[in-house]
Design a protein around this motif. Sequence first.
Motif, PDB file in Angstrom:
ATOM      1  N   PHE A  13      35.943  71.583  36.582  1.00 63.25           N
ATOM      2  CA  PHE A  13      34.641  70.919  36.661  1.00 63.25           C
ATOM      3  C   PHE A  13      34.499  70.181  37.994  1.00 63.25           C
ATOM      4  O   PHE A  13      33.456  70.241  38.644  1.00 63.25           O
ATOM      5  N   ILE A  14      35.555  69.493  38.414  1.00 64.95           N
ATOM      6  CA  ILE A  14      35.525  68.783  39.695  1.00 64.95           C
ATOM      7  C   ILE A  14      35.387  69.784  40.840  1.00 64.95           C
ATOM      8  O   ILE A  14      34.588  69.582  41.756  1.00 64.95           O
ATOM      9  N   SER A  46      31.884  71.016  41.115  1.00 64.41           N
ATOM     10  CA  SER A  46      30.911  70.018  41.570  1.00 64.41           C
ATOM     11  C   SER A  46      30.800  69.981  43.095  1.00 64.41           C
ATOM     12  O   SER A  46      29.823  69.477  43.635  1.00 64.41           O
ATOM     13  N   THR A  47      31.795  70.518  43.789  1.00 68.46           N
ATOM     14  CA  THR A  47      31.759  70.497  45.249  1.00 68.46           C
ATOM     15  C   THR A  47      31.387  71.847  45.849  1.00 68.46           C
ATOM     16  O   THR A  47      31.233  71.952  47.062  1.00 68.46           O
ATOM     17  N   SER A  68      26.859  62.125  45.334  1.00 69.33           N
ATOM     18  CA  SER A  68      26.157  61.295  44.357  1.00 69.33           C
ATOM     19  C   SER A  68      27.092  60.208  43.822  1.00 69.33           C
ATOM     20  O   SER A  68      28.116  60.521  43.207  1.00 69.33           O
ATOM     21  N   LEU A 109      27.563  60.695  40.044  1.00 63.50           N
ATOM     22  CA  LEU A 109      28.499  61.750  39.658  1.00 63.50           C
ATOM     23  C   LEU A 109      29.942  61.339  39.931  1.00 63.50           C
ATOM     24  O   LEU A 109      30.836  61.646  39.149  1.00 63.50           O
ATOM     25  N   LEU A 159      32.659  61.230  37.008  1.00 61.99           N
ATOM     26  CA  LEU A 159      33.934  61.940  37.093  1.00 61.99           C
ATOM     27  C   LEU A 159      35.113  60.990  36.909  1.00 61.99           C
ATOM     28  O   LEU A 159      36.113  61.344  36.280  1.00 61.99           O
ATOM     29  N   TYR A 202      35.923  64.706  44.741  1.00 63.14           N
ATOM     30  CA  TYR A 202      34.495  65.046  44.703  1.00 63.14           C
ATOM     31  C   TYR A 202      33.787  64.520  45.950  1.00 63.14           C
ATOM     32  O   TYR A 202      33.037  65.240  46.613  1.00 63.14           O
ATOM     33  N   ALA A 251      31.874  66.964  48.416  1.00 66.08           N
ATOM     34  CA  ALA A 251      30.426  67.049  48.208  1.00 66.08           C
ATOM     35  C   ALA A 251      29.634  66.733  49.474  1.00 66.08           C
ATOM     36  O   ALA A 251      28.509  67.190  49.623  1.00 66.08           O
TER      37      ALA A 251
END
Length: 171
Positions: free
Chosen positions: A24-25, A28-29, A81, A84, A88, A128, A132
């Motif tokens: 998931f991490i 997210s990037t 974000s 986010l 996380l 993240y 990101a």
Amino acid sequence: MSSDLIYPSTLLLTSLLAIGFVFFIRASTKERIETKEWLIAQPISELAPRLKQYFQQRGYRLHTVNTDGSEVTFQGNVAASPFLAAFLFGLAVCGATAIALVLTVLLPDRGILAFGLLGLTPLAPWFYWRGAQRLETVKLSLQPHAIGTQVTLEGHPDELITFEDTMLGVR
């Protein structure tokens, strides 16, 4: 089910939770790119300056223009974000706590050491945040059409939605 299998199966499920969290991490990037087309009832000569101003107001700068001016590339820095990152971190704390609790039950003598996993939880928002923040590219193509201009935009899905909302008032 035998009571001998309850704790190992709980550990297995909790470990799967941890693996899913890592993916998931990573997701997210990742940069996601989509392409969308619209037909706008304005000639290119009126629409082009409006689009340039729109993207500059959104924090993009003009990067390249092809020779005939029909394709333009804008680039801008995307910020991570804070919400986010905090989310996380919270997920990491919950996941590490769950694994530590299961290990404490499975290994009563040394299981308490598993709470040391909580020390790794700040790595989730850090990873993240580092991934990101990146340079994002938006490609804009304008083609004349009988009733106006065909606009093709290639970029992040969120940028396409914002463009649709702001410039076209579709939603």
